[in-house]
Design a protein around this motif. Structure first.
Motif, PDB file in Angstrom:
ATOM      1  N   ARG A 218       9.560   1.001  11.119  1.00 33.10           N
ATOM      2  CA  ARG A 218       8.989  -0.293  11.506  1.00 33.10           C
ATOM      3  C   ARG A 218       7.641  -0.532  10.839  1.00 33.10           C
ATOM      4  N   LEU A 219       7.385  -1.783  10.523  1.00 30.25           N
ATOM      5  CA  LEU A 219       6.081  -2.193  10.027  1.00 30.25           C
ATOM      6  C   LEU A 219       5.163  -2.349  11.229  1.00 30.25           C
ATOM      7  N   THR A 220       4.014  -1.681  11.231  1.00 35.98           N
ATOM      8  CA  THR A 220       3.086  -1.746  12.354  1.00 35.98           C
ATOM      9  C   THR A 220       1.721  -2.202  11.871  1.00 35.98           C
ATOM     10  N   LEU A 221       0.965  -2.787  12.799  1.00 35.08           N
ATOM     11  CA  LEU A 221      -0.346  -3.335  12.459  1.00 35.08           C
ATOM     12  C   LEU A 221      -1.360  -2.220  12.240  1.00 35.08           C
ATOM     13  N   ASP A 222      -2.220  -2.405  11.268  1.00 37.11           N
ATOM     14  CA  ASP A 222      -3.312  -1.486  10.996  1.00 37.11           C
ATOM     15  C   ASP A 222      -4.575  -2.037  11.666  1.00 37.11           C
ATOM     16  N   PRO A 223      -5.252  -1.273  12.547  1.00 32.85           N
ATOM     17  CA  PRO A 223      -5.079   0.161  12.798  1.00 32.85           C
ATOM     18  C   PRO A 223      -4.346   0.485  14.094  1.00 32.85           C
ATOM     19  N   PHE A 239      -1.103  -9.923   7.068  1.00 29.89           N
ATOM     20  CA  PHE A 239      -1.370  -8.809   7.974  1.00 29.89           C
ATOM     21  C   PHE A 239      -1.498  -7.516   7.167  1.00 29.89           C
ATOM     22  N   HIS A 240      -2.386  -6.642   7.638  1.00 29.60           N
ATOM     23  CA  HIS A 240      -2.527  -5.307   7.059  1.00 29.60           C
ATOM     24  C   HIS A 240      -1.582  -4.381   7.810  1.00 29.60           C
ATOM     25  N   ILE A 241      -0.710  -3.705   7.092  1.00 28.79           N
ATOM     26  CA  ILE A 241       0.407  -2.988   7.686  1.00 28.79           C
ATOM     27  C   ILE A 241       0.383  -1.514   7.285  1.00 28.79           C
ATOM     28  N   ILE A 242       0.801  -0.667   8.245  1.00 22.69           N
ATOM     29  CA  ILE A 242       0.994   0.761   7.992  1.00 22.69           C
ATOM     30  C   ILE A 242       2.361   1.159   8.538  1.00 22.69           C
ATOM     31  N   PRO A 243       2.907   2.290   8.071  1.00 23.93           N
ATOM     32  CA  PRO A 243       4.217   2.717   8.575  1.00 23.93           C
ATOM     33  C   PRO A 243       4.141   3.194  10.026  1.00 23.93           C
ATOM     34  N   LEU A 263       1.273  -7.774   4.286  1.00 20.58           N
ATOM     35  CA  LEU A 263       2.444  -8.561   4.685  1.00 20.58           C
ATOM     36  C   LEU A 263       2.049 -10.026   4.746  1.00 20.58           C
ATOM     37  N   MET A 264       2.815 -10.886   4.080  1.00 21.30           N
ATOM     38  CA  MET A 264       2.511 -12.320   4.031  1.00 21.30           C
ATOM     39  C   MET A 264       3.795 -13.123   4.199  1.00 21.30           C
ATOM     40  N   LYS A 290      -0.811  -2.377  -0.938  1.00 18.74           N
ATOM     41  CA  LYS A 290      -2.202  -2.828  -0.851  1.00 18.74           C
ATOM     42  C   LYS A 290      -3.092  -2.144  -1.887  1.00 18.74           C
ATOM     43  N   ILE A 291      -2.542  -1.175  -2.606  1.00 18.45           N
ATOM     44  CA  ILE A 291      -3.325  -0.366  -3.538  1.00 18.45           C
ATOM     45  C   ILE A 291      -3.275  -1.005  -4.923  1.00 18.45           C
ATOM     46  N   CYS A 292      -4.426  -1.434  -5.427  1.00 17.13           N
ATOM     47  CA  CYS A 292      -4.484  -2.112  -6.720  1.00 17.13           C
ATOM     48  C   CYS A 292      -3.990  -1.195  -7.834  1.00 17.13           C
ATOM     49  N   THR A 293      -3.253  -1.767  -8.756  1.00 13.13           N
ATOM     50  CA  THR A 293      -2.704  -0.985  -9.865  1.00 13.13           C
ATOM     51  C   THR A 293      -3.712  -0.776 -10.991  1.00 13.13           C
ATOM     52  N   HIS A 294      -4.963  -1.185 -10.774  1.00  9.39           N
ATOM     53  CA  HIS A 294      -6.006  -0.920 -11.766  1.00  9.39           C
ATOM     54  C   HIS A 294      -6.621   0.452 -11.518  1.00  9.39           C
ATOM     55  N   VAL A 295      -7.470   0.572 -10.494  1.00  9.64           N
ATOM     56  CA  VAL A 295      -8.060   1.874 -10.168  1.00  9.64           C
ATOM     57  C   VAL A 295      -7.900   2.242  -8.699  1.00  9.64           C
ATOM     58  N   GLY A 296      -7.007   1.543  -7.985  1.00  7.66           N
ATOM     59  CA  GLY A 296      -6.689   1.953  -6.623  1.00  7.66           C
ATOM     60  C   GLY A 296      -7.522   1.349  -5.523  1.00  7.66           C
ATOM     61  N   CYS A 297      -8.300   0.314  -5.785  1.00  4.76           N
ATOM     62  CA  CYS A 297      -9.063  -0.349  -4.728  1.00  4.76           C
ATOM     63  C   CYS A 297      -8.106  -1.088  -3.773  1.00  4.76           C
ATOM     64  N   PRO A 298      -8.536  -1.360  -2.541  1.00  7.88           N
ATOM     65  CA  PRO A 298      -7.674  -2.094  -1.608  1.00  7.88           C
ATOM     66  C   PRO A 298      -7.646  -3.585  -1.925  1.00  7.88           C
TER      67      PRO A 298
END
Length: 366
Positions: A218-223, A239-243, A263-264, A290-298
């Motif tokens: 399930r997709l759950t809300l962070d935090p 929404f910011h989502i975590i497993p 999640l949008m 959520k992890i940028c494919t440049h250098v990993g920023c959120p």
């Protein structure tokens, strides 16, 4: 008008009054002869005084003092090398234990002392070298047009040679070698520190290819970790989502760094879906790493009107309508998409893990 024969300077001072302009001698002056409220000063010039007499340093006058200064300089450079080695040793001798705040303090203190000694040794040594031993004669550099002629290039070579002679770096071997050693040793603590941040004895691409997401999770809300229903996601929301279960994982920070999701929901007609991804979204609800494919920023900023995701670190911009393709910035590939659907209770769930590695695109991938 007053004339001073000794200075060679003619000075005329004027002041304005209610009826016009008068000079300091009391004679009337027509208003047009001078500008009211201004002092007019003219000069015939004066001779260039030149530079003051050169004062020799104590190291120029006393060879013994010069040798003492030389010993001080290379000792400081050797101290810098010792500081770099100490910083590496401290990093290994006092590892950080996330369950022990005291270990963080010890690591920080001793690591900081080593790096401080390394920096100060180079800095103070270089300044002392320049002030006490390098060439100390004043010179005048006459400005001239910059040219790339043969004469200019030849003179540049001469200047480098003169710099070598004047600094003494060619003949003061102990200073030269100790400085080279300090400069080589100084970056080593940074190399060790950054290497310690990465995975040990594992291939980064393999680690980034797998996260906590799996089929049915399930997709759950962070935090908070509360599950979210599709009905709760309105058009334009994000929404910011975590497993599910991430907060209970022993290595939750490491897992969150890979599994965090945005999640949008947009109008389904706005989405341009490529072949094979037709069922990766649910009624316009999409989930992307959520992890940028440049250098990993959120990547944490969602623009409701443009449907763009923005990374605040280096302004990489991703288009949600076009599977988060890069439309601006240094990132080189789209954000990985998490395939989602709903379960029997209407909660959003993952269909699988990401089908490509998450995170910076500079990692090697098979």
């Amino acid at each position: 008008m007053a004339h001073d024969d000794t200075s060679g300077t003619d000075v005329a001072a004027f002041s304005s009054g209610a009826d016009g302009v008068s000079n300091t001698s009391g004679r009337a002056v027509e208003p047009s002869a001078a500008s009211g409220g201004l002092a007019v000063i003219t000069s015939d010039g004066f001779a260039d005084p030149g530079v003051p007499p050169h004062r020799k340093r104590v190291t120029d006058l006393d060879p013994k003092k010069a040798r003492t200064a030389q010993r001080t300089v290379y000792t400081l450079f050797y101290l810098s090398i010792a500081g770099s080695i100490f910083a590496i040793a401290a990093y290994m001798a006092f590892p950080i234990n996330e369950n022990d705040p005291g270990s963080v303090r010890l690591n920080t203190v001793f690591l900081g002392l080593g790096i401080t000694l390394a920096l100060m040794g180079i800095g103070i040594g270089a300044v002392h070298w320049a002030k006490s031993l390098m060439h100390d004669e004043e010179g005048v550099d006459i400005r001239h047009p910059v040219r790339s002629s043969d004469e200019t290039r030849a003179r540049a070579v001469e200047i480098f040679h003169e710099g070598n002679v004047e600094s003494g770096i060619g003949r003061r071997s102990l200073i030269r070698n100790s400085l080279i050693g300090a400069l080589v040793a100084f970056p080593l603590p940074a190399v060790i520190l950054f290497r310690g941040l990465g995975p040990q004895n594992e291939i980064p691409a393999d680690l980034l290819s797998h996260t906590m997401w799996k089929a049915g999770a399930r997709l759950t809300l962070d935090p908070s970790g509360l599950p979210i229903k599709a009905a709760d996601v309105t058009i334009g929301s994000a929404f910011h989502i975590i497993p599910e279960g991430l907060n209970d994982a022993p290595d939750r920070l490491e897992q969150k760094a890979k599994a965090a999701v945005l999640l949008m929901r947009v109008n389904p007609s706005d989405l341009n879906v490529s072949a094979g991804r037709e069922n990766w979204n649910y009624d316009g609800i999409v989930a992307y790493s959520k992890i940028c494919t440049h250098v990993g920023c959120p990547v944490a900023l969602f623009e409701q009107q443009t449907h763009h995701l923005l990374c605040p670190c280096h302004q990489s911009t991703f288009d949600v309508d076009n599977e988060c393709a890069v439309i601006f910035g240094p990132a080189k590939r789209a954000l990985p998409q998490l395939p989602i659907t709903v379960d029997g209770e209407g909660y959003l769930i993952a269909q699988s893990d990401f089908l490509e590695p998450v995170g910076p695109s500079f990692w090697e991938r098979s």
